[in-house]
Design a protein around this motif. Structure first.
Motif, PDB file in Angstrom:
ATOM      1  N   SER A 179       2.305  42.599  71.730  1.00 50.35           N
ATOM      2  CA  SER A 179       3.989  42.296  71.098  1.00 50.35           C
ATOM      3  C   SER A 179       4.390  43.163  70.100  1.00 50.35           C
ATOM      4  O   SER A 179       3.226  42.609  68.858  1.00 50.35           O
ATOM      5  CB  SER A 179       5.130  41.475  71.648  1.00 50.35           C
ATOM      6  OG  SER A 179       4.403  40.374  71.191  1.00 50.35           O
ATOM      7  N   SER A 180       5.061  43.725  69.290  1.00 47.95           N
ATOM      8  CA  SER A 180       5.937  43.976  67.543  1.00 47.95           C
ATOM      9  C   SER A 180       5.025  42.539  67.240  1.00 47.95           C
ATOM     10  O   SER A 180       5.012  42.181  66.117  1.00 47.95           O
ATOM     11  CB  SER A 180       6.943  45.021  67.729  1.00 47.95           C
ATOM     12  OG  SER A 180       7.685  44.016  68.512  1.00 47.95           O
ATOM     13  N   ARG A 181       5.834  41.383  67.344  1.00 50.21           N
ATOM     14  CA  ARG A 181       6.181  40.538  67.141  1.00 50.21           C
ATOM     15  C   ARG A 181       4.971  39.408  67.237  1.00 50.21           C
ATOM     16  O   ARG A 181       4.754  39.323  66.021  1.00 50.21           O
ATOM     17  CB  ARG A 181       6.690  39.337  68.173  1.00 50.21           C
ATOM     18  CG  ARG A 181       6.907  37.882  67.398  1.00 50.21           C
ATOM     19  CD  ARG A 181       7.668  36.832  68.402  1.00 50.21           C
ATOM     20  NE  ARG A 181       7.857  35.890  67.948  1.00 50.21           N
ATOM     21  CZ  ARG A 181       7.539  34.746  68.324  1.00 50.21           C
ATOM     22  NH1 ARG A 181       7.050  34.291  69.288  1.00 50.21           N
ATOM     23  NH2 ARG A 181       7.718  33.047  67.404  1.00 50.21           N
ATOM     24  N   THR A 194      10.352  41.787  75.399  1.00 48.74           N
ATOM     25  CA  THR A 194       9.884  42.231  74.329  1.00 48.74           C
ATOM     26  C   THR A 194       8.416  43.215  74.859  1.00 48.74           C
ATOM     27  O   THR A 194       8.343  42.232  75.470  1.00 48.74           O
ATOM     28  CB  THR A 194       9.629  41.652  73.184  1.00 48.74           C
ATOM     29  OG1 THR A 194       9.113  42.906  72.067  1.00 48.74           O
ATOM     30  CG2 THR A 194       7.900  40.720  73.620  1.00 48.74           C
ATOM     31  N   ARG A 195       8.787  44.124  75.240  1.00 51.92           N
ATOM     32  CA  ARG A 195       7.925  45.155  74.758  1.00 51.92           C
ATOM     33  C   ARG A 195       5.959  44.632  74.889  1.00 51.92           C
ATOM     34  O   ARG A 195       6.204  44.659  73.537  1.00 51.92           O
ATOM     35  CB  ARG A 195       7.396  46.701  74.846  1.00 51.92           C
ATOM     36  CG  ARG A 195       8.776  46.915  75.999  1.00 51.92           C
ATOM     37  CD  ARG A 195       9.327  48.499  76.076  1.00 51.92           C
ATOM     38  NE  ARG A 195       9.525  49.001  74.523  1.00 51.92           N
ATOM     39  CZ  ARG A 195       9.585  50.143  73.759  1.00 51.92           C
ATOM     40  NH1 ARG A 195       9.321  51.058  74.650  1.00 51.92           N
ATOM     41  NH2 ARG A 195      10.052  50.663  72.845  1.00 51.92           N
ATOM     42  N   GLN A 215       8.047  47.613  65.122  1.00 51.17           N
ATOM     43  CA  GLN A 215       8.658  48.309  66.404  1.00 51.17           C
ATOM     44  C   GLN A 215       8.773  50.180  66.070  1.00 51.17           C
ATOM     45  O   GLN A 215       8.748  50.611  67.312  1.00 51.17           O
ATOM     46  CB  GLN A 215      10.272  47.450  66.437  1.00 51.17           C
ATOM     47  CG  GLN A 215      10.096  46.176  66.901  1.00 51.17           C
ATOM     48  CD  GLN A 215      11.206  45.651  66.683  1.00 51.17           C
ATOM     49  OE1 GLN A 215      12.724  46.051  66.366  1.00 51.17           O
ATOM     50  NE2 GLN A 215      11.770  44.139  67.136  1.00 51.17           N
ATOM     51  N   THR A 216       9.291  50.077  65.029  1.00 49.52           N
ATOM     52  CA  THR A 216       9.776  51.545  64.506  1.00 49.52           C
ATOM     53  C   THR A 216       8.291  52.478  64.978  1.00 49.52           C
ATOM     54  O   THR A 216       8.315  53.759  65.061  1.00 49.52           O
ATOM     55  CB  THR A 216       9.823  51.688  62.487  1.00 49.52           C
ATOM     56  OG1 THR A 216      11.326  51.346  62.784  1.00 49.52           O
ATOM     57  CG2 THR A 216      10.032  53.569  62.997  1.00 49.52           C
ATOM     58  N   LYS A 229       8.191  42.949  61.506  1.00 53.72           N
ATOM     59  CA  LYS A 229       8.757  42.935  63.387  1.00 53.72           C
ATOM     60  C   LYS A 229       9.482  44.591  63.110  1.00 53.72           C
ATOM     61  O   LYS A 229       8.973  45.396  64.188  1.00 53.72           O
ATOM     62  CB  LYS A 229       9.141  41.597  63.645  1.00 53.72           C
ATOM     63  CG  LYS A 229       9.349  42.571  64.813  1.00 53.72           C
ATOM     64  CD  LYS A 229      10.188  40.942  65.454  1.00 53.72           C
ATOM     65  CE  LYS A 229      10.715  40.964  66.648  1.00 53.72           C
ATOM     66  NZ  LYS A 229      11.305  40.103  67.720  1.00 53.72           N
ATOM     67  N   THR A 230      10.429  45.053  62.176  1.00 47.13           N
ATOM     68  CA  THR A 230      11.289  46.339  62.452  1.00 47.13           C
ATOM     69  C   THR A 230      10.658  47.481  62.119  1.00 47.13           C
ATOM     70  O   THR A 230      10.424  47.954  62.724  1.00 47.13           O
ATOM     71  CB  THR A 230      12.288  45.807  61.579  1.00 47.13           C
ATOM     72  OG1 THR A 230      11.351  46.161  60.124  1.00 47.13           O
ATOM     73  CG2 THR A 230      13.618  45.310  61.898  1.00 47.13           C
ATOM     74  N   ARG A 282       7.048  53.246  68.191  1.00 43.78           N
ATOM     75  CA  ARG A 282       7.730  54.538  68.494  1.00 43.78           C
ATOM     76  C   ARG A 282       7.602  55.464  68.594  1.00 43.78           C
ATOM     77  O   ARG A 282       6.690  55.964  69.203  1.00 43.78           O
ATOM     78  CB  ARG A 282       9.499  54.141  68.345  1.00 43.78           C
ATOM     79  CG  ARG A 282       9.723  54.622  68.851  1.00 43.78           C
ATOM     80  CD  ARG A 282      11.527  54.907  68.783  1.00 43.78           C
ATOM     81  NE  ARG A 282      11.625  54.949  66.919  1.00 43.78           N
ATOM     82  CZ  ARG A 282      11.945  55.486  66.112  1.00 43.78           C
ATOM     83  NH1 ARG A 282      11.504  56.330  66.424  1.00 43.78           N
ATOM     84  NH2 ARG A 282      12.092  54.401  64.873  1.00 43.78           N
TER      85      ARG A 282
END
Length: 126
Positions: A22-24, A64-65, A39-40, A35-36, A43
């Motif tokens: 996961s991003s985390r 979360t994915r 996530q970006t 983390k942000t 994507r």
């Protein structure tokens, strides 16, 4: 397609992982990646077809994915080398290689690829 610095960092983390992340989890492995940002970048990597969301998990109290790479590390780095140079490098390696086992392994890889291409040309299922 050349990756940016953060894209390559995240891909290395995913390539080194035995499981989807996961991003985390990625930001915990590399605290310099917020983390942000992760996530970006995930994507963008997904849009470029480098990663794929393969699961959903809980991260604290939120869902979360989880992502895994679609492109291998070897495929990525090979794609950065122009085909004519890659052919010369492989040719030079083969010419200078003296380990019979390495040559045998290369021969098997080439033979398997040749056979699968031949089968495709003939319309056989591979």
């Amino acid at each position: 397609m050349k990756l940016t610095g953060n894209e390559e960092k995240i891909m290395h983390i995913l390539w080194d992982s035995k499981k989807p992340l996961s991003s985390r989890e990625i930001s915990q492995i590399s605290p310099s990646l917020k983390k942000t940002v992760v996530q970006t970048v995930l994507r963008k990597l997904s849009e470029k077809k480098f990663v794929k969301a393969v699961g959903i998990t809980y991260s604290g109290s939120s869902i979360t994915r989880e992502f895994r790479p679609i492109v291998t590390e070897e495929e990525y780095f090979a794609s950065l080398i122009p085909q004519d140079i890659l052919n010369r490098v492989v040719s030079t390696f083969i010419s200078s290689e003296n380990d019979e086992e390495d040559i045998e392994n290369l021969y098997k890889i080439i033979k398997d690829k040749y056979n699968s291409l031949h089968d495709l040309k003939e319309g056989k299922d591979v």
